[in-house]
Design a protein around this motif. Structure first.
Motif, short mmCIF file in Angstrom:
data_model
loop_
_atom_site.label_atom_id
_atom_site.label_comp_id
_atom_site.label_asym_id
_atom_site.label_seq_id
_atom_site.Cartn_x
_atom_site.Cartn_y
_atom_site.Cartn_z
N HIS A 238 -102.93 -2.49 38.50
CA HIS A 238 -101.08 -2.66 38.67
C HIS A 238 -100.47 -3.35 40.43
N LEU A 239 -100.98 -4.95 39.81
CA LEU A 239 -100.39 -5.97 40.53
C LEU A 239 -98.89 -5.63 40.71
N SER A 240 -97.83 -5.83 42.43
CA SER A 240 -96.81 -5.60 41.73
C SER A 240 -95.72 -7.00 41.00
N CYS A 241 -94.93 -6.58 39.99
CA CYS A 241 -94.19 -6.80 39.00
C CYS A 241 -93.10 -8.38 39.39
N CYS A 242 -93.38 -9.18 38.33
CA CYS A 242 -91.92 -9.52 37.91
C CYS A 242 -91.66 -11.33 38.33
N THR A 243 -91.36 -11.13 39.58
CA THR A 243 -90.75 -12.17 40.68
C THR A 243 -91.17 -12.30 41.84
N ASP B 1 -94.18 -12.63 43.61
CA ASP B 1 -95.55 -13.67 43.90
C ASP B 1 -95.96 -13.13 45.15
N PRO B 2 -94.75 -13.07 45.88
CA PRO B 2 -95.80 -12.70 48.17
C PRO B 2 -96.55 -11.29 47.64
N ALA B 3 -95.59 -10.38 47.62
CA ALA B 3 -96.45 -9.09 46.86
C ALA B 3 -98.06 -9.03 46.34
N ARG B 4 -97.79 -9.72 44.96
CA ARG B 4 -98.71 -9.69 44.45
C ARG B 4 -99.97 -11.15 44.80
N GLN B 5 -99.72 -12.07 45.37
CA GLN B 5 -100.76 -13.20 46.09
C GLN B 5 -101.44 -11.63 47.99
N VAL B 6 -100.46 -11.16 48.25
CA VAL B 6 -101.46 -9.66 49.38
C VAL B 6 -102.03 -9.51 48.58
N GLN B 7 -101.38 -8.62 47.49
CA GLN B 7 -102.49 -7.45 47.56
C GLN B 7 -103.70 -8.03 46.48
N LEU C 91 -100.19 -10.89 36.13
CA LEU C 91 -99.62 -12.69 36.54
C LEU C 91 -99.12 -13.20 35.94
N VAL C 92 -97.99 -13.06 36.40
CA VAL C 92 -96.51 -14.52 35.62
C VAL C 92 -95.83 -14.87 36.18
N GLY C 93 -97.21 -15.22 37.78
CA GLY C 93 -95.69 -16.22 38.32
C GLY C 93 -96.91 -17.26 38.47
N ASP C 94 -96.87 -17.71 40.29
CA ASP C 94 -97.70 -18.55 40.94
C ASP C 94 -98.95 -18.01 40.34
N ARG C 95 -100.58 -19.44 39.73
CA ARG C 95 -101.22 -19.69 39.17
C ARG C 95 -101.68 -18.39 40.61
N GLN D 296 -102.14 -17.00 42.50
CA GLN D 296 -103.21 -15.16 42.40
C GLN D 296 -104.48 -14.90 41.57
N LEU D 297 -104.03 -15.71 40.74
CA LEU D 297 -105.40 -15.88 39.83
C LEU D 297 -106.94 -16.34 40.40
N ALA D 298 -106.27 -17.46 40.53
CA ALA D 298 -107.27 -17.81 41.34
C ALA D 298 -108.31 -17.12 42.27
N THR D 299 -107.36 -16.56 43.35
CA THR D 299 -107.87 -15.82 44.20
C THR D 299 -108.99 -14.50 43.55
N LEU D 300 -108.32 -14.20 42.70
CA LEU D 300 -109.15 -13.12 41.71
C LEU D 300 -109.82 -13.80 41.36
N THR D 301 -110.38 -14.89 40.74
CA THR D 301 -111.86 -15.61 40.50
C THR D 301 -112.23 -15.83 40.89
N THR D 302 -111.99 -16.92 41.94
CA THR D 302 -112.99 -18.00 42.81
C THR D 302 -112.50 -16.60 43.73
N GLY D 303 -112.19 -15.87 44.61
CA GLY D 303 -111.92 -15.04 46.07
C GLY D 303 -111.29 -15.91 46.86
N ASP D 304 -110.20 -17.02 46.40
CA ASP D 304 -109.77 -18.31 47.43
C ASP D 304 -108.78 -16.98 48.30
N ILE D 305 -108.99 -16.42 49.66
CA ILE D 305 -108.12 -16.23 50.02
C ILE D 305 -106.47 -16.95 51.64
#
Length: 198
Positions: A123-128, A130-136, A170-174, A176-185
């Motif tokens: 349950h990643l951080s909500c809404c806008t 993006d920085p917290a979701r990227q860290v997670q 996954l409602v903002g910056d793309r 995060q999805l790329a990180t989760l699917t490709t492993g691009d930290i």
């Protein structure tokens, strides 16, 4: 399968996994509880990953009432609102990100799948935020990499399949999805080298 080993198990039997954001402790909200009581038994899940269920005092009793005749195993609560129920024994579990935004629960599904199963409940951080979701997202990939190297908080056998479920927001910056699917930290300085999760 996030390791280099090939999982040769017969997956035809399968497991039925339900992931459900129940929104503001919906399972114990008397105004909405009847809906869950109807939906969850109809789906007959083997594993349930809940998000946003804060009031857990009666939760085990509710699941046993709604899905009787099964010995249910419940993971600890993470991020004050996430948990996993499983008809399979829980072998290990841990928070994989700070503040428990993603938990890992290793299940003994050998009897059904011929292998253990690692369920990642997020349950990643909500809404806008993006920085917290990227860290997670970065932290989750780093945790998977560390587990593969035998240095993680959970030690699944090589070749253990995993599934990432939950409300990932996954409602903002793309990215995060790329990180989760490709492993691009993104923050390699803090979280280390990239790691393809599959």
């Amino acid at each position: 399968d996030w390791s280099s080993d090939v999982c040769s198990s017969d997956l035809t039997a399968g497991v039925r996994l339900l992931t459900y954001n129940v929104r503001y402790s919906g399972l114990t909200d008397t105004a909405r509880q009847q809906r869950f009581q109807r939906i969850i038994p109809a789906l007959q899940p083997d594993i349930i990953a809940f998000q946003e269920q804060g009031d857990t005092s009666r939760l085990a009793a509710l699941i046993e009432e709604w899905l009787p005749g099964i010995t249910w195993h419940m993971s600890n609560q993470y991020h004050d609102e996430m948990m996993v129920f499983s008809r399979f024994p829980i072998l290990d579990e841990a928070a994989l990100t700070t503040y428990g935004h993603v938990s890992g629960v290793l299940l003994d599904t050998e009897s059904r799948l011929g292998t253990q199963l690692l369920v990642l409940n997020g349950h990643l951080s909500c809404c806008t935020n993006d920085p917290a979701r990227q860290v997670q997202s970065d932290q989750l990939i780093a945790a998977l990499r560390d587990m593969r190297d035998g240095q993680g908080p959970i030690d699944p056998p090589p070749g253990t399949p995993l599934v990432l479920v939950g409300d990932l927001n996954l409602v903002g910056d793309r990215q995060q999805l790329a990180t989760l699917t490709t492993g691009d930290i993104v923050d390699n300085a803090s979280y280390g080298i990239d790691f393809p999760p599959d």
